[in-house]
Design a protein around this motif. Structure first.
Motif, PDB file in Angstrom:
ATOM      1  N   LYS A 208       0.602  -1.004   0.240  1.00 35.36           N
ATOM      2  CA  LYS A 208      -0.039   0.011  -0.064  1.00 35.36           C
ATOM      3  C   LYS A 208       0.396   1.555   0.037  1.00 35.36           C
ATOM      4  CE  LYS A 208      -4.373   1.857   0.124  1.00 35.36           C
ATOM      5  NZ  LYS A 208      -5.082   1.099  -1.004  1.00 35.36           N
ATOM      6  N   ARG A 209       0.621   2.305  -0.950  1.00 39.81           N
ATOM      7  CA  ARG A 209       1.446   3.611  -1.082  1.00 39.81           C
ATOM      8  C   ARG A 209       0.189   4.571  -1.088  1.00 39.81           C
ATOM      9  NH1 ARG A 209       5.520   4.167  -5.626  1.00 39.81           N
ATOM     10  NH2 ARG A 209       6.357   5.641  -4.580  1.00 39.81           N
ATOM     11  N   LEU A 210      -1.336   4.092  -1.504  1.00 37.42           N
ATOM     12  CA  LEU A 210      -1.835   5.102  -1.467  1.00 37.42           C
ATOM     13  C   LEU A 210      -2.550   5.203  -0.616  1.00 37.42           C
ATOM     14  CD1 LEU A 210      -3.059   4.647  -5.601  1.00 37.42           C
ATOM     15  CD2 LEU A 210      -1.232   5.720  -4.644  1.00 37.42           C
ATOM     16  N   PRO A 211      -3.112   6.949  -0.178  1.00 35.24           N
ATOM     17  CA  PRO A 211      -3.693   6.885   0.873  1.00 35.24           C
ATOM     18  C   PRO A 211      -5.771   6.535   0.950  1.00 35.24           C
ATOM     19  CG  PRO A 211      -3.316   9.373  -0.531  1.00 35.24           C
ATOM     20  CD  PRO A 211      -2.865   8.009  -1.255  1.00 35.24           C
ATOM     21  N   MET A 212      -5.330   5.996   1.883  1.00 35.21           N
ATOM     22  CA  MET A 212      -7.027   5.941   2.035  1.00 35.21           C
ATOM     23  C   MET A 212      -7.667   7.701   2.091  1.00 35.21           C
ATOM     24  SD  MET A 212      -7.612   2.586   4.123  1.00 35.21           S
ATOM     25  CE  MET A 212      -9.369   2.072   4.352  1.00 35.21           C
ATOM     26  N   GLY A 213      -9.045   7.836   2.040  1.00 45.42           N
ATOM     27  CA  GLY A 213      -9.922   8.369   1.505  1.00 45.42           C
ATOM     28  C   GLY A 213      -8.796   9.808   1.230  1.00 45.42           C
ATOM     29  N   GLY A 214      -7.537   9.619   0.242  1.00 44.87           N
ATOM     30  CA  GLY A 214      -6.998  10.494  -0.257  1.00 44.87           C
ATOM     31  C   GLY A 214      -8.371  11.199  -1.420  1.00 44.87           C
TER      32      GLY A 214
END
Length: 284
Positions: free
Chosen positions: A92-98
């Motif tokens: 995981k690299r992409l932020p949640m809720g981003g």
């Protein structure tokens, strides 16, 4: 037959997001312009013969069977009637809720990756339809090309855009899409524009004022970025972006922002990393 496969699940930006109205079922009619970033999560798939779908990386606050990766795998499994399963790992690299499409991108990569691994021979239209049932943003990741989107986001017209470098700021907050779309302060009456106007004139993000009012961290990030270039919110999420002509310029601005504001620099792309990777695999 392939036994394993590793693929990127790239980020996207909404270069603008216009809310035209609200339907009786609660969904919103919108227009938006999607472009991909060369910045991604990574998913690895290994073949199982017993039909079990197992995601080995827990996402905080998300039950295994509620994860869009698992839902996508099971949707393809049911649609194709395959008896095969998969072990899946997520880096995981992409932020949640981003607002940069992490969950939707993961779902699309799962559909495309397992379609290849299981040899289910579903075409892009079938996979996009499966994706739409999981989320409005999934089809654009399945199709993998920058697009002007209408309806709830499912009507896609491919576009060719400039591919600048972006500085993306990542305030450390999780923004709920549902909460933003339910906020009574959200304007829902932006006039529709044409595809030509979308490409030449651009637009704004109707969700941005609401997110700024609800999240001080996002407001501060936008103010910082706006000192160097026009800054916008992407989607309904926390991430903000500004575009630059070169990587050197983007890197310089990223270094000038306050050190407690997390950022990354990535190139815009009209064809997603996922589709470029799949094309390379098909050529081997």
């Amino acid at each position: 037959m392939l036994n394993s496969l590793t693929l990127p699940a790239p980020a996207k930006l909404n270069l603008f997001l216009h809310i035209l109205g609200r339907r009786d079922n609660g969904y919103h009619d919108l227009q938006t312009l999607f472009q991909f970033l060369d910045y991604a999560d990574e998913l690895s798939f290994s073949l199982r013969q017993d039909g079990v779908i197992k995601l080995h990386d827990n996402v905080a606050g998300v039950a295994h069977d509620d994860n869009l990766i698992v839902k996508a795998a099971k949707a393809l499994q049911a649609h194709s009637h395959t008896s095969l399963g998969a072990d899946i790992t997520l880096s995981k690299r992409l932020p949640m809720g981003g607002g940069i499409g992490g969950g939707s991108s993961n779902a699309a990569t799962t559909l495309l990756g397992l379609n290849a691994l299981w040899q289910t021979r579903c075409d892009e239209d079938q996979l996009a339809a499966l994706g739409l049932a999981l989320g409005a943003d999934v089809p654009v990741f399945v199709r993998g090309h920058a697009a002007f989107a209408e309806g709830v986001g499912e009507r896609l017209s491919p576009v060719t855009l400039a591919e600048p470098w972006f500085v993306v700021a990542v305030p450390q907050v999780h923004v709920s899409t549902k909460e933003i779309f339910c906020d009574e302060r959200l304007t829902r009456n932006t006039p529709a524009i044409t595809l030509a106007a979308a490409q030449t004139l651009g637009g704004h993000n109707d969700c941005q004022p609401v997110v700024e009012q609800r999240y001080e961290e996002v407001r501060n990030a936008l103010m910082q970025l706006d000192k160097f270039a026009s800054a916008k919110l992407t989607g309904t999420g926390a991430c903000c972006f500004a575009s630059f002509a070169s990587q050197a310029e983007a890197d310089k601005v990223s270094r000038l922002l306050q050190p407690d504001l997390h950022t990354f620099v990535a190139k815009g792309s009209n064809v997603s990393m996922l589709h470029r990777t799949l094309q390379t695999l098909h050529q081997k």
